[in-house]
Design an enzyme around this catalytic site. Structure first.
Site, PDB file in Angstrom:
ATOM      1  N   ASP A 278       0.874  -1.171   0.000  1.00 20.20           N
ATOM      2  CA  ASP A 278       0.000   0.000   0.000  1.00 20.20           C
ATOM      3  C   ASP A 278       0.915   1.227   0.000  1.00 20.20           C
ATOM      4  O   ASP A 278       2.143   1.119   0.122  1.00 20.20           O
ATOM      5  CB  ASP A 278      -0.962  -0.002   1.195  1.00 20.20           C
ATOM      6  CG  ASP A 278      -2.179   0.887   0.907  1.00 20.20           C
ATOM      7  OD1 ASP A 278      -2.137   1.671  -0.058  1.00 20.20           O
ATOM      8  OD2 ASP A 278      -3.171   0.807   1.645  1.00 20.20           O
TER       9      ASP A 278
HETATM   10  C1  BGC Z   1      -5.028   3.351   0.069  1.00 19.91           C
HETATM   11  C2  BGC Z   1      -5.144   2.342  -1.051  1.00 19.91           C
HETATM   12  C3  BGC Z   1      -4.964   3.017  -2.378  1.00 19.91           C
HETATM   13  C4  BGC Z   1      -3.648   3.768  -2.390  1.00 19.91           C
HETATM   14  C5  BGC Z   1      -3.363   4.470  -3.699  1.00 19.91           C
HETATM   15  C6  BGC Z   1      -3.813   4.227  -0.063  1.00 19.91           C
HETATM   16  O1  BGC Z   1      -3.836   5.285   0.829  1.00 19.91           O
HETATM   17  O2  BGC Z   1      -5.008   2.664   1.300  1.00 19.91           O
HETATM   18  O3  BGC Z   1      -6.391   1.697  -0.991  1.00 19.91           O
HETATM   19  O4  BGC Z   1      -5.019   2.061  -3.411  1.00 19.91           O
HETATM   20  O5  BGC Z   1      -3.681   4.747  -1.369  1.00 19.91           O
HETATM   21  O6  BGC Z   1      -4.190   5.542  -3.905  1.00 19.91           O
END
Ligand code: BGC
Length: 757
Positions: free
Chosen positions: A289
């Site tokens: 993530d």
């Molecule tokens: C989120 C993810 C997301 C990623 C990219 C993160 O803060 O937890 O779900 O895919 O950002 O935007």
């Protein structure tokens, strides 16, 4: 320079020869292996590197320093993928840097957060789950894939598989709710919709099951917070939807920000290597993530970024989203013998394989097609599907005196509430490239549905938000503003019926939007009290991305319609239900509490040693109950009414080889044709580990004509009757099972049967 000229033709010869059409695993693996064999250590590490690209790709080189460095690194072959690079033109420009200027010309892969639509917005995932109809998930995802792929994107960062049982957690709106079985059904549908059956197609994208794992169990519903659940819950509740996604062929998985029992998910070897890549045989990409690799230092797990890089790769995390930790540290760790290069090679292979599967080596620009982007996105067909999926996602929670559906002619209708006129809130949170203020508001939907003899008057009533709320990071929630009350009460007083749209702004839910209170904000309940003094015919239309605690509303209005955020066509979908053009079929995927203090509230609970009947019983003290609130849900999981009414009878169980056949008669006792969702729950009464008193294992939607009955049969196998034991072993234990069937998790016919496997 010489090597560029030599290597690009080699690569493209491999990719474009007739052999490249051969999709067999072996042929692709040979191509991947030959490519890996000519890559330098830095180029291999580069494939694991994913950059954020929010800069405008209007020319080949972005302007600010950080972005320039990123662009230079792409040209050096040190980047495998990007997120947030948008439009066919932007992705084409970025792709050019990799394909035409790097030594090996390996294409970039572009990912983006698309969880309920790209530009055409569909119901938020929680709402889709309320349809209990996987075709809603499949069809809306297929359109989302088509739209994003036409904009040059290859990879959707969804679906969200997080079980969410705490309504305080803002990300509850991103998944399918509280139940592992229902979420697993939607896991399959969402993956199938996004990926179709051919990843090389220009209309499909790779899916990404996230957030692995147990992210939704954050303590006290506080986003990013600690998760400390047992393996019993991890295996039986948190993991099954991910397994369903893997079984459906999901191409990628994203790990999570949280720790579980002391180990950050991103560095969790047992989860990623033993279970996902081991027991489940997942051969796709594990993506971190956002910056979650580096956050392992902040968690207090890795002593520095280099050791975070090492732990993440060892644990099975193949790609680094934006923390640039692999870029900065893997070379040193591997060169000093701290990590076996074979682990790196395995990660690189997984990434290259997906690029081959997507057809990027055949034509790296094929998704970035300006003409397709112009003609494919936001078409009338897509909007029609948004309306259809929208109305299927609505749940009728109360309908006393059959006040709904409303007549379209000869009515004086008051539509009240700030949320009722919003063309933006309807689009929901995590809305990808939705055009701000582009949805059909509930007010517009109602105005468009009625006949000329009906008057529709609008008043704002309460004020929930002030200022420019489209700037979603700074939502300004207002309390105590009664300036719109008197107009609203006047309008209500002269109308036959009041449609009061209540709930939350869509940006009260989503990432980082945890709340300690889940009651209505912005004086909404006070306004309702004033309106009820002048008009009792109030229909509460709820817009929200989480269960709300609304006991006063539930008790005092004759009708409640749960409409969530339904996307671009919300107003029309809501009007279809309010005026009876669509007979509601939705059921709740989450339990609604009386009070926030009941959270986490979910139906799948254990019996405990001291169970009491659900009802608050003042006479019993030393039993599992609250002294100041009911223990049960205000509206339970699986609950939802229709303009038809259904009765269940004749529950019959027959033991079969390794399972049980269940049949039940469902009768439509009304004069309206309708659709009911029959739900099957089980309880393994005594087991070596205690089992929940109710566990959903199957359901079916059945259309039943007015006055008719249908007999529905289900076959439950050991897969439905068993559970994961210590050591991640799954089997069913012989003994007595309670089998329960009905229209929601609280009203069920029950029979016991002894089963031997
Ligand atoms: C989120 C993810 C997301 C990623 C990219 C993160 O803060 O937890 O779900 O895919 O950002 O935007």
């Amino acid at each position: 320079m010489r090597s560029i000229h030599i290597l690009i033709p080699v690569l493209f010869f491999c990719a474009c020869s007739p052999e490249s059409k051969d999709t067999s695993q072996n042929a692709m693996e040979t191509k991947v292996d030959s490519l890996v064999s000519i890559m330098t250590l830095q180029e291999k590490i580069g494939q694991l590197n994913m950059y954020n690209g929010t800069w405008e790709f209007t020319g080949p080189v972005p302007s600010d320093e950080n972005s320039q460095e990123k662009a230079e690194n792409i040209k050096k072959g040190l980047v495998g993928g990007m997120l947030n690079v948008l439009t066919a033109e932007g992705t084409r420009e970025a792709q050019k840097l990799a394909v035409e200027e790097s030594r090996l010309g390996i294409p970039l892969i572009f990912g983006y957060d698309v969880i309920h639509g790209y530009k055409t917005m569909f119901p938020i995932p929680l709402a889709q789950a309320a349809s209990w109809d996987p075709s809603v998930g499949r069809e809306s995802s297929a359109i989302s894939a088509k739209e994003m792929a036409a904009s040059g994107l290859h990879w959707a960062f969804g679906p969200v598989m997080d079980i969410a049982r705490d309504a305080r957690w803002g990300r509850i709106m991103e998944g399918a709710g509280e139940d592992p079985y229902l979420t697993s059904v939607f896991a399959r549908a969402w993956v199938e919709g996004l990926q179709g059956d051919d990843l090389t197609s220009e209309e499909t994208v790779a899916a990404c099951a996230k957030h692995f794992a147990a992210y939704g169990f954050a303590e006290a519903g506080l986003d990013y917070s600690t998760v400390d659940i047992s393996n019993h819950t991890l295996y039986n509740v948190a993991l099954p939807p991910f397994k369903a996604a893997v079984d459906a062929g999901v191409a990628t998985v994203m790990n999570a920000f949280n720790e579980i029992g002391g180990i950050p998910a991103t560095g969790h070897r047992h989860l990623q290597r033993d279970i996902l890549k081991g027991a489940w045989g997942f051969d796709g990409i594990m993506l971190s993530d956002w910056a979650s690799i580096n956050e392992m230092v902040t968690h207090g797990y890795s002593k520095d970024s280099a050791s975070a890089a090492k732990s993440a790769l060892l644990a099975g995390c193949d790609m680094d989203m934006e923390s640039r930790i692999y870029e900065r540290h893997l070379e040193g760790v591997i060169s000093s013998g701290g990590l076996d290069e074979a682990l790196l090679d395995d990660a690189v292979r997984r990434i290259l394989k997906l690029k081959f599967q997507l057809g990027l080596f055949d034509d790296p620009y094929k998704y970035s097609d300006m003409e397709r982007e112009r003609t494919t996105i936001l078409t009338s067909e897509h909007l029609a599907k948004a309306r259809e999926t929208g109305r299927k996602s609505i749940v009728l929670l109360k309908n006393d005196r059959s006040i709904l559906p409303l007549k379209k002619a000869g009515q004086k209708i008051a539509v009240i509430g700030q949320l009722a006129s919003s063309k933006d809130v309807v689009l929901g949170s995590w809305r990808a490239q939705a055009i701000p203020n582009s949805g059909i508001s509930i007010l517009e939907g109602i105005q468009g549905a009625v006949e000329r003899s009906t008057s529709v008057s609008y008043a704002r009533g309460y004020t929930l938000t002030k200022g420019d709320r489209t700037f979603r990071f700074e939502l300004d929630i207002v309390e105590g503003d009664r300036s719109g009350f008197s107009e609203a009460v006047q309008v209500a007083g002269r109308s036959d019926v009041v449609i009061l749209v209540m709930g939350e702004d869509c940006f009260q839910t989503g990432e980082g939007r945890s709340q300690v209170d889940i009651a209505l904000k912005g004086n909404q309940e006070d306004l309702l009290k004033e309106i009820l003094k002048v008009n009792k015919n109030v229909i509460a239309v709820l817009m929200n991305g989480r269960p709300l605690a609304i006991p006063y509303v539930a008790e005092n209005v004759p009708a409640i319609v749960e409409t969530w955020y339904l996307g671009s066509e919300m107003g029309n979908a809501v009007a279809d239900v309010l005026f009876g053009d669509y007979n509601p079929t939705g059921k709740l995927p989450v339990s609604f509490p009386y009070h926030v203090g009941q959270e986490p509230l979910y139906y799948y609970v254990k019996n405990t040693g001291r169970p009491v009947p659900n009802e608050f019983d003042a006479g019993m003290v030393f039993w599992a109950h609250y002294t100041d609130s009911p223990k049960k849900a205000l509206f339970p999981f699986g609950y939802g009414l229709s303009y038809s009414s259904f009765e269940y009878s004749d529950l019959q169980l027959t033991a079969v080889e390794k399972g049980v056949n269940v049949s039940v008669k469902v009768t439509n006792t009304s004069e309206v044709d309708g659709v009911e969702t029959a739900q099957v729950y089980i309880r393994d009464i005594h087991a070596s580990e205690t089992r929940p008193a109710k566990q959903l294992v199957d359901f079916r939607k059945i259309a039943i004509s007015a006055g008719q009955s249908e007999t529905v049969t289900f076959t439950l196998s050991t897969e439905d009757l068993g559970f994961y034991h210590a050591g991640y072993s799954f089997y069913a234990e012989p003994g007595v099972f309670k089998i329960m069937v009905g229209g929601d998790s609280q009203n069920l016919l029950t029979e016991d049967i002894e089963l031997d496997f």
